[in-house]
Design an enzyme around this catalytic site. Structure first.
Site, PDB file in Angstrom:
ATOM      1  N   ASP A 266     -13.962   7.325  33.370  1.00 44.91           N
ATOM      2  CA  ASP A 266     -13.453   8.350  34.273  1.00 44.91           C
ATOM      3  C   ASP A 266     -12.980   7.724  35.584  1.00 44.91           C
ATOM      4  O   ASP A 266     -11.978   8.138  36.160  1.00 44.91           O
ATOM      5  CB  ASP A 266     -14.550   9.381  34.587  1.00 44.91           C
ATOM      6  CG  ASP A 266     -14.868  10.240  33.372  1.00 44.91           C
ATOM      7  OD1 ASP A 266     -14.183  10.054  32.336  1.00 44.91           O
ATOM      8  OD2 ASP A 266     -15.785  11.064  33.458  1.00 44.91           O
TER       9      ASP A 266
ATOM     10  N   ASP B   1      -9.412   7.967  37.260  1.00 45.79           N
ATOM     11  CA  ASP B   1      -9.194   8.485  38.614  1.00 45.79           C
ATOM     12  C   ASP B   1      -8.357   7.535  39.456  1.00 45.79           C
ATOM     13  O   ASP B   1      -7.537   7.963  40.261  1.00 45.79           O
ATOM     14  CB  ASP B   1     -10.538   8.735  39.316  1.00 45.79           C
ATOM     15  CG  ASP B   1     -11.255   9.936  38.711  1.00 45.79           C
ATOM     16  OD1 ASP B   1     -10.588  10.706  37.981  1.00 45.79           O
ATOM     17  OD2 ASP B   1     -12.462  10.090  38.960  1.00 45.79           O
TER      18      ASP B   1
ATOM     19  N   SER C 188       3.963  39.780  14.310  1.00 46.18           N
ATOM     20  CA  SER C 188       2.526  39.954  14.070  1.00 46.18           C
ATOM     21  C   SER C 188       2.285  39.809  12.568  1.00 46.18           C
ATOM     22  O   SER C 188       3.212  39.537  11.811  1.00 46.18           O
ATOM     23  CB  SER C 188       2.058  41.303  14.595  1.00 46.18           C
ATOM     24  OG  SER C 188       2.819  42.309  13.989  1.00 46.18           O
TER      25      SER C 188
ATOM     26  N   GLU D   9      -4.601  28.515   7.185  1.00 47.59           N
ATOM     27  CA  GLU D   9      -5.015  28.092   8.532  1.00 47.59           C
ATOM     28  C   GLU D   9      -6.065  29.058   9.052  1.00 47.59           C
ATOM     29  O   GLU D   9      -5.981  30.250   8.789  1.00 47.59           O
ATOM     30  CB  GLU D   9      -3.807  28.130   9.490  1.00 47.59           C
ATOM     31  CG  GLU D   9      -2.629  27.313   9.006  1.00 47.59           C
ATOM     32  CD  GLU D   9      -1.349  27.577   9.808  1.00 47.59           C
ATOM     33  OE1 GLU D   9      -1.387  28.356  10.782  1.00 47.59           O
ATOM     34  OE2 GLU D   9      -0.318  26.993   9.447  1.00 47.59           O
TER      35      GLU D   9
ATOM     36  N   LYS E 160      -7.613  31.678  11.405  1.00 45.97           N
ATOM     37  CA  LYS E 160      -7.000  32.603  12.356  1.00 45.97           C
ATOM     38  C   LYS E 160      -7.812  32.527  13.645  1.00 45.97           C
ATOM     39  O   LYS E 160      -8.941  33.008  13.732  1.00 45.97           O
ATOM     40  CB  LYS E 160      -6.984  34.029  11.814  1.00 45.97           C
ATOM     41  CG  LYS E 160      -6.259  34.979  12.750  1.00 45.97           C
ATOM     42  CD  LYS E 160      -5.947  36.305  12.068  1.00 45.97           C
ATOM     43  CE  LYS E 160      -5.020  37.156  12.918  1.00 45.97           C
ATOM     44  NZ  LYS E 160      -5.572  37.490  14.234  1.00 45.97           N
TER      45      LYS E 160
ATOM     46  N   CYS F 278     -20.486  52.838  45.506  1.00 47.91           N
ATOM     47  CA  CYS F 278     -21.626  52.249  44.819  1.00 47.91           C
ATOM     48  C   CYS F 278     -22.504  53.348  44.240  1.00 47.91           C
ATOM     49  O   CYS F 278     -22.894  54.275  44.951  1.00 47.91           O
ATOM     50  CB  CYS F 278     -22.416  51.394  45.791  1.00 47.91           C
ATOM     51  SG  CYS F 278     -23.972  50.844  45.120  1.00 47.91           S
TER      52      CYS F 278
ATOM     53  N   CYS G 240     -25.926  53.225  46.477  1.00 51.84           N
ATOM     54  CA  CYS G 240     -26.006  53.527  47.914  1.00 51.84           C
ATOM     55  C   CYS G 240     -24.792  54.283  48.418  1.00 51.84           C
ATOM     56  O   CYS G 240     -24.713  54.612  49.588  1.00 51.84           O
ATOM     57  CB  CYS G 240     -26.189  52.244  48.710  1.00 51.84           C
ATOM     58  SG  CYS G 240     -24.699  51.226  48.726  1.00 51.84           S
TER      59      CYS G 240
ATOM     60  N   CYS H  20     -20.523  45.917  45.437  1.00 49.76           N
ATOM     61  CA  CYS H  20     -20.998  46.693  46.570  1.00 49.76           C
ATOM     62  C   CYS H  20     -21.356  45.667  47.639  1.00 49.76           C
ATOM     63  O   CYS H  20     -22.140  44.753  47.385  1.00 49.76           O
ATOM     64  CB  CYS H  20     -22.239  47.482  46.169  1.00 49.76           C
ATOM     65  SG  CYS H  20     -23.092  48.179  47.583  1.00 49.76           S
TER      66      CYS H  20
ATOM     67  N   CYS I  42     -28.148  47.896  50.229  1.00 47.37           N
ATOM     68  CA  CYS I  42     -28.073  48.703  49.013  1.00 47.37           C
ATOM     69  C   CYS I  42     -29.377  48.623  48.213  1.00 47.37           C
ATOM     70  O   CYS I  42     -29.828  47.533  47.875  1.00 47.37           O
ATOM     71  CB  CYS I  42     -26.901  48.209  48.171  1.00 47.37           C
ATOM     72  SG  CYS I  42     -26.847  48.937  46.538  1.00 47.37           S
TER      73      CYS I  42
HETATM   74  S1  IVH Z   1       1.175  32.640  12.721  1.00 49.14           S
HETATM   75  C1  IVH Z   1       4.436  35.237  11.616  1.00 49.14           C
HETATM   76  N1  IVH Z   1      -1.016  31.261  12.629  1.00 49.14           N
HETATM   77  O1  IVH Z   1      -2.605  36.051  14.988  1.00 49.14           O
HETATM   78  C2  IVH Z   1       3.480  34.301  12.125  1.00 49.14           C
HETATM   79  N2  IVH Z   1      -0.972  33.250  13.938  1.00 49.14           N
HETATM   80  O2  IVH Z   1      -0.833  38.686  14.253  1.00 49.14           O
HETATM   81  C3  IVH Z   1       2.592  34.884  13.134  1.00 49.14           C
HETATM   82  N3  IVH Z   1      -3.065  33.730  15.120  1.00 49.14           N
HETATM   83  O3  IVH Z   1      -1.765  36.989  17.921  1.00 49.14           O
HETATM   84  C4  IVH Z   1       1.696  33.954  13.761  1.00 49.14           C
HETATM   85  N4  IVH Z   1      -4.171  31.990  14.391  1.00 49.14           N
HETATM   86  O4  IVH Z   1      -1.796  34.433  17.893  1.00 49.14           O
HETATM   87  C5  IVH Z   1      -0.407  32.353  13.119  1.00 49.14           C
HETATM   88  N5  IVH Z   1      -2.936  29.952  12.495  1.00 49.14           N
HETATM   89  C6  IVH Z   1      -2.301  31.021  12.976  1.00 49.14           C
HETATM   90  C7  IVH Z   1      -2.937  31.927  13.850  1.00 49.14           C
HETATM   91  C8  IVH Z   1      -2.229  33.040  14.300  1.00 49.14           C
HETATM   92  C9  IVH Z   1      -4.222  33.071  15.156  1.00 49.14           C
HETATM   93  C10 IVH Z   1      -2.799  34.997  15.847  1.00 49.14           C
HETATM   94  C11 IVH Z   1      -1.549  34.989  16.655  1.00 49.14           C
HETATM   95  C12 IVH Z   1      -1.166  36.422  16.793  1.00 49.14           C
HETATM   96  C13 IVH Z   1      -1.767  37.020  15.590  1.00 49.14           C
HETATM   97  C14 IVH Z   1      -0.659  37.388  14.645  1.00 49.14           C
END
Ligand code: IVH
Length: 669
Positions: free
Chosen positions: A35, A39, A84, A116, A118, A412, A415, A430, A435
């Site tokens: 570190d 720095d 989405s 992947e 989520k 609050c 009080c 507050c 209080c």
């Molecule tokens: S792909 C069409 N990959 O899920 C592709 N999304 O509804 C859309 N999310 O808020 C996104 N992990 O942030 C993708 N490995 C992943 C993900 C991911 C989390 C979230 C994304 C979004 C929601 C999609």
């Protein structure tokens, strides 16, 4: 004067070197240098930038520290909509999805999917122009997000620039991913916030979102955030064939890619990976709420296209959590010791993961807004990390007609004085020092295990004693009499005796716990110990200057200022004096001596010195010496300041060595 060639090349080399070390540290998790060495590089970079401000470019590591606060986030349209995902929650539903995909592709063979985790954080997009990170924005409504570029720049594992090859091949590339906070980091952060009297963050997602959406990027810079890349906006751009190749490209460009990304051919293989991910989920240090399954081939993705705002080629397969539904009966606003006002959901009791849950913290105003929760709503409850009950969301369809909105009080609840929400904080407070709810919090904190440890003085009696006017200040407990206690409801002879005995024992509470008990904002048990060790006595701590406080390791500027102000507040001074009058001993705290330089030596201190006497006393004691009150034959040294009187004369007549401050310090070193 323009920078010389040598400076220019040194500057470029420093930028590269520092970013390479950032990469080793934040992405690879394996620092290559100490570190201190880091720095030194960084300090030199800043030095050059201060001398030649024109040099500073957006990809300089110095830009990660966070520039000045902005008033509001600018709207940033996404060039390509951020979609989405459709959701599935069972094997049947996933098999259905897979069938639709195969039909869409008119494919008789199994589909290759990229799987992947989520990630449960905040989706963002990073725009790189000619290889430089120029804009970063939240997902927003998918079309327009909030521009939080300076904040995103502070996240150390986000590359500020891409390789020259990529910059050249793709002059515009938009990388998408999720900003998260690790669970362990979130827990630590909450401890810190709580010690500072700032409302804790509801969960790691809230931690990530709250930290990222700070108007002051310097606050974001101080928060432990992490970016996981999961794709790019325009897959046709790269000429790459599939999602896996894009992930490899992102990885080679320095982005952090999740460790649990894989591919699977056919629904059964995907299901096996889903089960595996669910198994390892508890071992991960970050929250995931399912698996995202994407058709791997970009050509196939293209063919499938999208419906409304979700692609036909991907799905979020969510884990099933134990979730219970119940109704919100009311919201209570509770006031803590530091004055923070917290909304608490009063629920119709319901069993979740084996435990009855009747209330759940709603944390703060932002969380109320996020949930859009109303009285009478049906809410879904889960136990976060399987412990703390939390409201996940509101079941909108079940909202009764005249559901009443939850309004944060203006005054609050205890009080009735106005409450305020300080700029940049999530919490209302507050600020009335008198209080009763705060006093109750103070008193129970004062008497808690980490403080004076007075058994029997819990919330219930604290409230009673305050209501009956027996205690107006925590120090009042040292003056309580048995007669007074017996006037309280529920207080019998035995109980009164026990409480008085516990109070008596507490008078000799060790200094670190006394300091903790004072309830200075930011001073938890750890800091209290550090302070006791550094100053040794309550007197030295009381008279410590801001600078001296800042010298204590573990004490930052905010806490130092809190401590300093605390001891300068008249009410607090009165409390300390009252404690002393009430028999609190404030025993000096002497850790093992730091050296034995003064072992067996007795000092007497006299006259006016540059610092309080206690300070010198501490130095002497830390080095094994003793301090006496008067000069005798046994005195070895008289430490003598200005305007000394009879002690100096005595010392001279007894032949005791007399030291001024300078020679004392020399002797010490
Ligand atoms: S792909 C069409 N990959 O899920 C592709 N999304 O509804 C859309 N999310 O808020 C996104 N992990 O942030 C993708 N490995 C992943 C993900 C991911 C989390 C979230 C994304 C979004 C929601 C999609």
């Amino acid at each position: 004067m323009p920078p010389s060639k040598a400076i220019l090349s040194e500057y470029d080399r420093l930028k590269q070197e520092i970013e390479a070390h950032n990469y080793s540290y934040y992405v690879l998790d394996s620092p290559a240098i100490s570190d201190e060495a880091f720095d030194r590089l960084f300090d030199r970079l800043i030095e050059i930038e201060q001398q030649f401000p024109d040099l500073v470019t957006l990809d300089s590591p110095s830009q990660r520290i966070g520039a000045t606060p902005s008033k509001k986030f600018p709207a940033v349209p996404h060039r390509i909509q951020m979609l989405s995902l459709q959701k599935v929650t069972s094997m049947e539903e996933f098999v259905d999805f897979d069938r639709r995909v195969r039909e869409g592709l008119e494919s008789r063979s199994e589909i290759e999917y990229a799987t992947e985790p989520k990630l449960d954080g905040l989706a963002v997009e990073l725009v790189y122009q000619d290889g430089m990170l120029t804009t970063g924005a939240t997902r927003g409504d998918g079309s327009v997000g909030e521009g939080i570029t300076p904040n995103l720049r502070t996240i150390r594992n986000i590359p500020l620039r891409l390789s020259p090859q990529v910059a050249k091949s793709y002059p515009l590339i938009e990388v998408r991913g999720e900003v998260i906070m690790r669970r362990s980091a979130w827990e630590k952060l909450n401890l810190r916030l709580e010690e500072q009297g700032i409302a804790p963050l509801a969960n790691p997602r809230n931690g990530a979102a709250g930290s990222l959406r700070q108007l002051d990027p310097r606050i974001t810079a101080s928060r432990p955030l992490l970016f996981f890349a999961y794709g790019i906006s325009e897959t046709s751009l790269t000429g790459l064939p599939d999602q896996s190749s894009v992930m490899r490209l992102l990885k080679s460009e320095g982005f952090t890619i999740n460790d649990h990304i894989a591919t699977a051919v056919g629904a059964d293989k995907v299901a096996a990976q889903f089960a595996q991910l669910e198994r390892i989920r508890p071992t991960l240090d970050y929250d995931i709420d399912g698996m995202v399954v994407k058709v791997n081939s970009f050509a196939q993705q293209q063919t499938l296209g999208q419906v409304s705002r979700a692609p036909r080629w991907a799905v979020a397969w969510k884990f099933t959590a134990e979730v219970a539904e119940t109704t919100l009966q009311s919201v209570l606003f509770s006031v803590g010791r530091t004055g923070v006002v917290t909304p608490v959901a009063q629920l119709k009791p319901v069993r979740v993961s084996g435990v009855m849950v009747a209330n759940a913290s709603l944390h703060n105003e932002d969380e109320l807004e996020r949930l859009d929760i109303r009285i009478g709503d049906t809410v879904r409850i889960r136990r976060a990390g399987d412990v703390i009950p939390e409201v996940i969301d509101v079941v909108a369809d079940k909202r009764p007609k005249r559901a009443e909105a939850v309004v944060f009080p203006e005054n609050c609840p205890s009080c009735n004085s106005p409450i305020v929400r300080p700029e940049g904080e999530a919490a209302y407070r507050c600020v009335n020092v008198g209080c009763p709810a705060q006093l109750e919090g103070h008193l129970t904190h004062f008497a808690s295990k980490g403080g004076f440890d007075i058994e029997g003085l819990g919330e219930k009696f604290a409230r009673q004693m305050i209501a009956d006017g027996l205690v107006k200040n925590p120090a009042d407990i040292f003056f309580l009499t048995k007669e007074q206690l017996l006037t309280l409801d529920l207080f019998g002879d035995k109980k009164a005796d026990n409480l008085l005995a516990a109070i008596e024992r507490s008078r000799s509470t060790p200094l670190p716990r006394v300091i903790f008990a004072l309830g200075i904002i930011g001073v938890g048990e750890t800091v209290a110990k550090l302070l006791a060790t550094a100053f040794g006595t309550i007197g030295s701590l009381r008279s410590a200057t801001l600078e001296e406080l800042l010298h204590v390791e573990g004490v930052g500027p905010i806490i130092a200022a809190n401590i300093y102000e605390f001891f300068r507040n008249r009410k607090n001074q009165e409390m300390l004096e009252k404690m002393a009058r009430g028999g609190v001993q404030f025993p000096p705290h002497h850790q093992r001596a730091r050296s034995t330089r003064f072992a067996g030596k007795t000092f007497v201190i006299t006259g006016t010195l540059s610092k309080p006497r206690d300070e010198f006393k501490r130095l002497i004691e830390e080095n094994g010496g003793k301090v006496a009150g008067s000069v005798s034959k046994k005195t070895d040294y008289l430490l003598c300041g200005a305007d000394a009187g009879s002690k100096l004369e005595n010392a001279r007549s007894l032949g005791v060595s007399v030291l001024d401050e300078d020679s004392f310090l020399k002797l010490l070193s």
